[in-house]
Design a protein around this motif. Sequence first.
Motif, PDB file in Angstrom:
ATOM      1  N   GLY A  84       0.796  -1.221   0.000  1.00 16.11           N
ATOM      2  CA  GLY A  84       0.000   0.000   0.000  1.00 16.11           C
ATOM      3  C   GLY A  84       0.826   1.267   0.000  1.00 16.11           C
ATOM      4  N   ARG A  85       2.171   1.123  -0.133  1.00 15.46           N
ATOM      5  CA  ARG A  85       3.041   2.295  -0.110  1.00 15.46           C
ATOM      6  C   ARG A  85       3.429   2.677  -1.530  1.00 15.46           C
ATOM      7  N   GLU A  86       3.391   3.951  -1.803  1.00 18.53           N
ATOM      8  CA  GLU A  86       3.842   4.411  -3.115  1.00 18.53           C
ATOM      9  C   GLU A  86       5.349   4.252  -3.197  1.00 18.53           C
ATOM     10  N   HIS A  87       5.839   3.713  -4.279  1.00 20.52           N
ATOM     11  CA  HIS A  87       7.279   3.570  -4.425  1.00 20.52           C
ATOM     12  C   HIS A  87       7.926   4.955  -4.388  1.00 20.52           C
ATOM     13  N   TRP A  88       9.038   5.066  -3.671  1.00 20.51           N
ATOM     14  CA  TRP A  88       9.635   6.381  -3.410  1.00 20.51           C
ATOM     15  C   TRP A  88       9.997   7.125  -4.689  1.00 20.51           C
ATOM     16  N   TRP A  89      10.347   6.391  -5.760  1.00 18.15           N
ATOM     17  CA  TRP A  89      10.780   7.081  -6.975  1.00 18.15           C
ATOM     18  C   TRP A  89       9.632   7.737  -7.730  1.00 18.15           C
ATOM     19  N   HIS A  90       8.379   7.430  -7.361  1.00 19.03           N
ATOM     20  CA  HIS A  90       7.251   8.083  -8.025  1.00 19.03           C
ATOM     21  C   HIS A  90       7.290   9.588  -7.825  1.00 19.03           C
ATOM     22  N   ALA A  91       7.879  10.031  -6.715  1.00 17.54           N
ATOM     23  CA  ALA A  91       7.958  11.466  -6.449  1.00 17.54           C
ATOM     24  C   ALA A  91       8.886  12.179  -7.428  1.00 17.54           C
ATOM     25  N   TYR A  92       9.695  11.421  -8.159  1.00 17.54           N
ATOM     26  CA  TYR A  92      10.673  12.008  -9.077  1.00 17.54           C
ATOM     27  C   TYR A  92      10.285  11.793 -10.540  1.00 17.54           C
ATOM     28  N   ARG A  93       9.020  11.474 -10.803  1.00 17.78           N
ATOM     29  CA  ARG A  93       8.597  11.199 -12.174  1.00 17.78           C
ATOM     30  C   ARG A  93       8.967  12.324 -13.137  1.00 17.78           C
ATOM     31  N   GLY A  94       8.945  13.546 -12.645  1.00 18.77           N
ATOM     32  CA  GLY A  94       9.212  14.679 -13.527  1.00 18.77           C
ATOM     33  C   GLY A  94      10.643  14.784 -13.993  1.00 18.77           C
ATOM     34  N   VAL A  95      11.576  14.119 -13.296  1.00 13.96           N
ATOM     35  CA  VAL A  95      12.986  14.251 -13.665  1.00 13.96           C
ATOM     36  C   VAL A  95      13.599  12.930 -14.152  1.00 13.96           C
TER      37      VAL A  95
END
Length: 285
Positions: A84-95
Motif C-alpha cells: 500500500g506504499r507508493e514507491h519512493w521514486w514516483h515522487a521524481y517522475r518529472g525528472v
Amino acid sequence: MQHGPAVRRRKLGAELRALRARAGLTSGEAARLVGWHQSKVSRIETGSSGAKPSDVRLLLDAYGVDDDELRDLLLVLAGSQIGGREHWWHAYRGVLPPTYRDFISLESQASAMRTLETSVVPGLLQTPAYARAVTRAAVGAVDEERLDALVEVRLARQGVLHAQPPLRLSAVLDEAVLRREVGGPEVMAQQLRRLLQAAQLPQVRLQVLPFSAGAHVGITGPFVIFSFPSTSDLDVVVLDNMTSSLYLERKEDLGAYAEAFNSLRIHALSPEDSLDFIASLGDGA
C-alpha cells in the motif's frame, strides 16, 4: 532486445502463461474464470498489452497461486505498490526518464545484482559528493534543482542494500574506476574509503580487475545482471548507453553474460586482495 517497459510486460506475460499452464487451464478457460474475453488473456501473455495490478491479482487467484513472494514480484512488474506504499521514486517522475524508473523498479525487487563497471563506481556504492560529480558530468548543463533531485535518487537507491532481505551485490570494478579522479582528490579519497566500508557488508562482494589482467571479456562495456527470487525466468541483463538503457531477456543472452561475469571474477583479484588494492590507492590519495 527490448526497452525496459516492454521487457517487463513480456516477462510478466510469460510467467502468467506458465502459471496458467501449471493450473491446467486454457486461455479461454482462464478468461471465463475472471470474466474476460479470451483475447485479453492472450494479449497479456504475449506482452502486447499491459496488465493492471488488479488484473494480475484476478489471474493469480484463478490459478491458485498463493506464494506471497512470487505474487509480490509479479504485481510489482505490473506496477503495483506493495504494502500500500507508493514507491519512493514516483515522487521524481518529472525528472526521471521511463527507462530509469523501470531500472529502479527492477533493482528494488531483485534479490541479487551482478555488475561490471568500467568507468565509474556503481551507483549503489557512491558517496554524495562522488554521485554529484558523476551526475553533473553525465547530464551536462542542468539547473541545480534538477541536479539535486537526480543525486537524491541515486542515493535513495542505496536503500536496497539495507532492506530486509538486502540486495546481494557482486561488483567487478575495472582498475580505471578506482584511478579516475572523479570530483577531485578529496572526493575520490572519500569514495575509496566508502568502498572499503561497503565491502564489510556480508551482502556486498567487490573485486578489482587490474590493468595487468589485460584484455578481458567485458572490455566492450559495463553491464548489470538482475536476478529475482522465486524464478530465474525474470532475470534480465541491462546495458546502458548515453541516451537510454537496453534490456536483454533471451536465455542465450542471459547465459552469455552470466558466463562472462564468471570469467571476469576469475581474472579479477580476490575480494581480500581487492580491498588491499583499494586501500593502497587510498593511502596514496
